[in-house]
Write a protein that holds these residues in place. Structure first.
Motif, PDB file in Angstrom:
ATOM      1  N   PHE A 191       0.799  -1.243  -0.023  1.00 48.02           N
ATOM      2  CA  PHE A 191      -0.016  -0.156   0.148  1.00 48.02           C
ATOM      3  C   PHE A 191       0.729   1.283   0.073  1.00 48.02           C
ATOM      4  CE2 PHE A 191      -2.617  -3.342   2.216  1.00 48.02           C
ATOM      5  CZ  PHE A 191      -3.587  -3.325   1.260  1.00 48.02           C
ATOM      6  N   SER A 192       2.011   1.041  -0.682  1.00 47.28           N
ATOM      7  CA  SER A 192       3.149   2.265  -0.477  1.00 47.28           C
ATOM      8  C   SER A 192       2.444   3.643  -1.224  1.00 47.28           C
ATOM      9  CB  SER A 192       4.234   1.962  -1.243  1.00 47.28           C
ATOM     10  OG  SER A 192       4.279   1.343  -2.350  1.00 47.28           O
ATOM     11  N   LYS A 193       1.740   3.511  -2.345  1.00 44.45           N
ATOM     12  CA  LYS A 193       1.306   4.402  -3.076  1.00 44.45           C
ATOM     13  C   LYS A 193       0.136   5.077  -2.325  1.00 44.45           C
ATOM     14  CE  LYS A 193       1.623   2.733  -7.918  1.00 44.45           C
ATOM     15  NZ  LYS A 193       0.825   2.193  -9.006  1.00 44.45           N
ATOM     16  N   GLU A 194      -0.869   4.317  -1.546  1.00 43.00           N
ATOM     17  CA  GLU A 194      -2.015   4.938  -0.843  1.00 43.00           C
ATOM     18  C   GLU A 194      -1.184   5.643   0.355  1.00 43.00           C
ATOM     19  OE1 GLU A 194      -1.696   1.912  -2.114  1.00 43.00           O
ATOM     20  OE2 GLU A 194      -3.487   1.435  -3.167  1.00 43.00           O
ATOM     21  N   ILE A 195      -0.544   5.077   0.890  1.00 42.45           N
ATOM     22  CA  ILE A 195       0.190   5.740   2.330  1.00 42.45           C
ATOM     23  C   ILE A 195       0.942   6.838   1.920  1.00 42.45           C
ATOM     24  CG2 ILE A 195       2.079   5.495   4.118  1.00 42.45           C
ATOM     25  CD1 ILE A 195       1.398   2.314   3.881  1.00 42.45           C
ATOM     26  N   SER A 196       1.726   7.055   0.663  1.00 42.07           N
ATOM     27  CA  SER A 196       2.316   8.206   0.521  1.00 42.07           C
ATOM     28  C   SER A 196       1.330   9.444  -0.131  1.00 42.07           C
ATOM     29  CB  SER A 196       3.059   7.933  -0.710  1.00 42.07           C
ATOM     30  OG  SER A 196       3.921   9.089  -1.360  1.00 42.07           O
ATOM     31  N   ASN A 227       2.531   7.424 -11.917  1.00 45.11           N
ATOM     32  CA  ASN A 227       1.713   7.822 -13.246  1.00 45.11           C
ATOM     33  C   ASN A 227       0.059   7.718 -12.916  1.00 45.11           C
ATOM     34  OD1 ASN A 227       3.804   8.469 -14.769  1.00 45.11           O
ATOM     35  ND2 ASN A 227       4.058   6.109 -15.272  1.00 45.11           N
ATOM     36  N   GLU A 228       0.131   7.191 -11.692  1.00 43.55           N
ATOM     37  CA  GLU A 228      -1.562   7.000 -11.353  1.00 43.55           C
ATOM     38  C   GLU A 228      -1.766   8.458 -10.654  1.00 43.55           C
ATOM     39  OE1 GLU A 228      -4.139   3.289  -9.396  1.00 43.55           O
ATOM     40  OE2 GLU A 228      -1.976   3.611  -8.698  1.00 43.55           O
ATOM     41  N   ASN A 229      -3.188   8.741 -11.256  1.00 42.73           N
ATOM     42  CA  ASN A 229      -3.401  10.370 -10.709  1.00 42.73           C
ATOM     43  C   ASN A 229      -4.070   9.983  -9.001  1.00 42.73           C
ATOM     44  OD1 ASN A 229      -6.376   9.551 -10.806  1.00 42.73           O
ATOM     45  ND2 ASN A 229      -6.203   9.798 -13.004  1.00 42.73           N
ATOM     46  N   ASP A 230      -4.699  11.027  -8.465  1.00 42.72           N
ATOM     47  CA  ASP A 230      -4.860  11.185  -7.106  1.00 42.72           C
ATOM     48  C   ASP A 230      -6.091  10.605  -7.190  1.00 42.72           C
ATOM     49  OD1 ASP A 230      -2.440  12.245  -6.274  1.00 42.72           O
ATOM     50  OD2 ASP A 230      -3.236  14.159  -5.723  1.00 42.72           O
ATOM     51  N   PHE A 231      -7.067  10.612  -8.157  1.00 41.73           N
ATOM     52  CA  PHE A 231      -8.502  10.054  -8.167  1.00 41.73           C
ATOM     53  C   PHE A 231      -8.393   8.646  -8.038  1.00 41.73           C
ATOM     54  CE2 PHE A 231     -12.133   8.622 -10.224  1.00 41.73           C
ATOM     55  CZ  PHE A 231     -13.121   9.403  -9.498  1.00 41.73           C
ATOM     56  N   LYS A 232      -7.702   8.089  -8.802  1.00 37.59           N
ATOM     57  CA  LYS A 232      -7.609   6.718  -8.746  1.00 37.59           C
ATOM     58  C   LYS A 232      -7.093   5.997  -7.433  1.00 37.59           C
ATOM     59  CE  LYS A 232      -7.355   6.013 -13.761  1.00 37.59           C
ATOM     60  NZ  LYS A 232      -6.463   5.463 -14.827  1.00 37.59           N
ATOM     61  N   ILE A 233      -6.044   6.726  -6.971  1.00 36.62           N
ATOM     62  CA  ILE A 233      -5.619   6.299  -5.606  1.00 36.62           C
ATOM     63  C   ILE A 233      -6.670   6.366  -4.502  1.00 36.62           C
ATOM     64  CG2 ILE A 233      -3.560   6.651  -3.756  1.00 36.62           C
ATOM     65  CD1 ILE A 233      -1.955   7.584  -6.130  1.00 36.62           C
ATOM     66  N   PHE A 234      -7.231   7.762  -4.331  1.00 32.80           N
ATOM     67  CA  PHE A 234      -8.357   7.865  -3.535  1.00 32.80           C
ATOM     68  C   PHE A 234      -9.322   6.763  -3.722  1.00 32.80           C
ATOM     69  CE2 PHE A 234     -12.291   9.434  -1.989  1.00 32.80           C
ATOM     70  CZ  PHE A 234     -11.779   9.942  -0.788  1.00 32.80           C
ATOM     71  N   ALA A 235      -9.690   6.167  -4.939  1.00 30.24           N
ATOM     72  CA  ALA A 235     -10.734   5.480  -5.103  1.00 30.24           C
ATOM     73  C   ALA A 235     -10.498   3.838  -4.377  1.00 30.24           C
ATOM     74  CB  ALA A 235     -11.076   5.191  -6.541  1.00 30.24           C
ATOM     75  N   LYS A 236      -9.024   3.800  -4.445  1.00 31.23           N
ATOM     76  CA  LYS A 236      -8.648   2.550  -4.051  1.00 31.23           C
ATOM     77  C   LYS A 236      -8.589   2.275  -2.307  1.00 31.23           C
ATOM     78  CE  LYS A 236      -5.662   1.325  -7.979  1.00 31.23           C
ATOM     79  NZ  LYS A 236      -4.308   1.105  -8.284  1.00 31.23           N
ATOM     80  N   LEU A 237      -8.785   3.452  -1.815  1.00 31.65           N
ATOM     81  CA  LEU A 237      -8.404   3.506  -0.213  1.00 31.65           C
ATOM     82  C   LEU A 237      -9.927   2.554   0.403  1.00 31.65           C
ATOM     83  CD1 LEU A 237      -7.734   7.061   0.210  1.00 31.65           C
ATOM     84  CD2 LEU A 237      -6.172   5.498   0.620  1.00 31.65           C
ATOM     85  N   PRO A 238      -9.627   2.252   1.289  1.00 29.08           N
ATOM     86  CA  PRO A 238     -10.702   1.261   2.200  1.00 29.08           C
ATOM     87  C   PRO A 238     -11.727   2.303   2.460  1.00 29.08           C
ATOM     88  CG  PRO A 238      -8.427   0.710   3.176  1.00 29.08           C
ATOM     89  CD  PRO A 238      -8.333   1.726   2.219  1.00 29.08           C
ATOM     90  N   PRO A 239     -13.094   1.787   2.541  1.00 27.03           N
ATOM     91  CA  PRO A 239     -14.273   2.581   2.769  1.00 27.03           C
ATOM     92  C   PRO A 239     -14.136   3.513   3.788  1.00 27.03           C
ATOM     93  CG  PRO A 239     -14.803   0.632   2.051  1.00 27.03           C
ATOM     94  CD  PRO A 239     -13.467   0.414   2.292  1.00 27.03           C
ATOM     95  N   LEU A 240     -13.553   3.010   5.214  1.00 24.76           N
ATOM     96  CA  LEU A 240     -13.351   3.887   6.333  1.00 24.76           C
ATOM     97  C   LEU A 240     -12.875   5.079   6.051  1.00 24.76           C
ATOM     98  CD1 LEU A 240     -14.648   3.949   8.984  1.00 24.76           C
ATOM     99  CD2 LEU A 240     -12.533   2.701   9.754  1.00 24.76           C
ATOM    100  N   PHE A 241     -11.358   4.956   5.474  1.00 25.66           N
ATOM    101  CA  PHE A 241     -10.630   5.946   5.080  1.00 25.66           C
ATOM    102  C   PHE A 241     -11.497   7.298   4.291  1.00 25.66           C
ATOM    103  CE2 PHE A 241      -6.795   3.245   5.929  1.00 25.66           C
ATOM    104  CZ  PHE A 241      -6.016   4.384   6.533  1.00 25.66           C
ATOM    105  N   LYS A 242     -11.943   6.494   3.388  1.00 24.71           N
ATOM    106  CA  LYS A 242     -12.912   7.605   2.122  1.00 24.71           C
ATOM    107  C   LYS A 242     -13.817   8.277   3.148  1.00 24.71           C
ATOM    108  CE  LYS A 242     -13.218   4.279  -0.856  1.00 24.71           C
ATOM    109  NZ  LYS A 242     -13.480   3.879  -2.113  1.00 24.71           N
TER     110      LYS A 242
END
Length: 285
Positions: A191-196, A227-242
């Protein structure tokens, strides 16, 4: 029965309700009814056990947390905080018979209660000194043990839980919410992308920074090279984070790897004054 042999300090027996009201000045939380659902605070031993059974099913059976012998035998998730906390539950009235009718739960513990009862659960993973120095204990609410039955994981159930939390916030004049939000497993690099992304966009300000109580020497992938944009990374976050981030939440820069629960945890803080106006209109008005 095995349940009757549980030691008293494991969280099954809540203190006498009259004593709780005297010590912590409990107020009356009015239940919410919506279609076939009732949202209320658990007020019987049976309701508490059913909430603990749902937690066990989600955390230990589905998400592969590692139970100790007693939890495995009883098929219940519990700890010492349970007997002091308020337990928000969603009940499906359509479920008949002896089946567990609780399909969602959230554990709530106010700062004044935590101060008199051994502290917050979050303090077992993170140093909350800056938060505790910034707010009166009675204005702090810890949210924890959030889970929903797999057949009810939809917008309706979560909206009901958030609506009830909002009513609780107003009832007790809560100024700040805190708790843990988690990624599944213990592989930090997965989950390095999401953590960053979280650290770059949603970190708490320095004056409210929260440190993990353990060393955090984890090499994290630099999201700026992705190369992955922020919107796509946000979408991958677990529901509680979002959910927390959408209402205006911020996260600790540090993480805590919880080997028992098989999760990678962030501490999340929501200052109610900073809640997004859209959600204030939806839940707090």
């Amino acid at each position: 029965m095995l349940l009757e042999k549980v030691p008293k300090d494991l969280g099954f027996k809540r203190p006498n309700s009259q004593n709780i009201n005297f010590l912590f000045k409990n107020k009356i939380f009015k239940k919410i009814e919506f279609r076939d659902f009732i949202i209320k605070l658990a007020d019987t031993k049976s309701e508490l056990r059913h909430a603990q059974a749902l937690r066990y099913s989600v955390f230990y059976k589905e998400k592969k947390a590692i139970p100790n012998f007693q939890k495995k035998m009883m098929q219940l998730d519990y700890d010492k905080i349970d007997k002091f906390a308020d337990h928000l539950i969603v009940v499906d009235k359509k479920i008949k018979g002896l089946k567990n009718k609780i399909i969602g739960t959230y554990r709530l513990i106010r700062g004044d209660v935590a101060l008199s009862s051994g502290g917050f659960y979050t303090s077992s993973e993170f140093d909350l000194t800056n938060i505790l120095n910034s707010y009166n204990h009675r204005h702090i609410l810890e949210l924890g043990r959030s889970c929903v039955h797999k057949n009810y994981r939809n917008g309706t159930t979560m909206n009901l839980l958030w609506k009830a939390i909002a009513e609780y916030v107003k009832l007790y004049d809560i100024k700040v919410l805190l708790g843990c939000a988690s990624f599944p497993g213990i592989d930090v690099q997965e989950f390095s992308k999401e953590i960053s992304y979280l650290r770059s966009n949603f970190s708490l300000p320095e004056e409210m920074s929260i440190k993990s109580i353990v060393n955090n020497n984890h090499i994290i992938y630099d999201n700026n090279n992705s190369n992955e944009n922020d919107f796509k990374i946000f979408a991958k976050l677990p529901p509680l984070f979002k959910g927390y981030l959408r209402v205006g939440g911020k996260v600790s820069k540090d993480i805590f790897v919880d080997y028992e629960f098989n999760t990678i945890d962030f501490c999340v803080v929501v200052q109610t004054v900073n809640i997004n106006q859209k959600y204030k209109n939806k839940f707090l008005n």
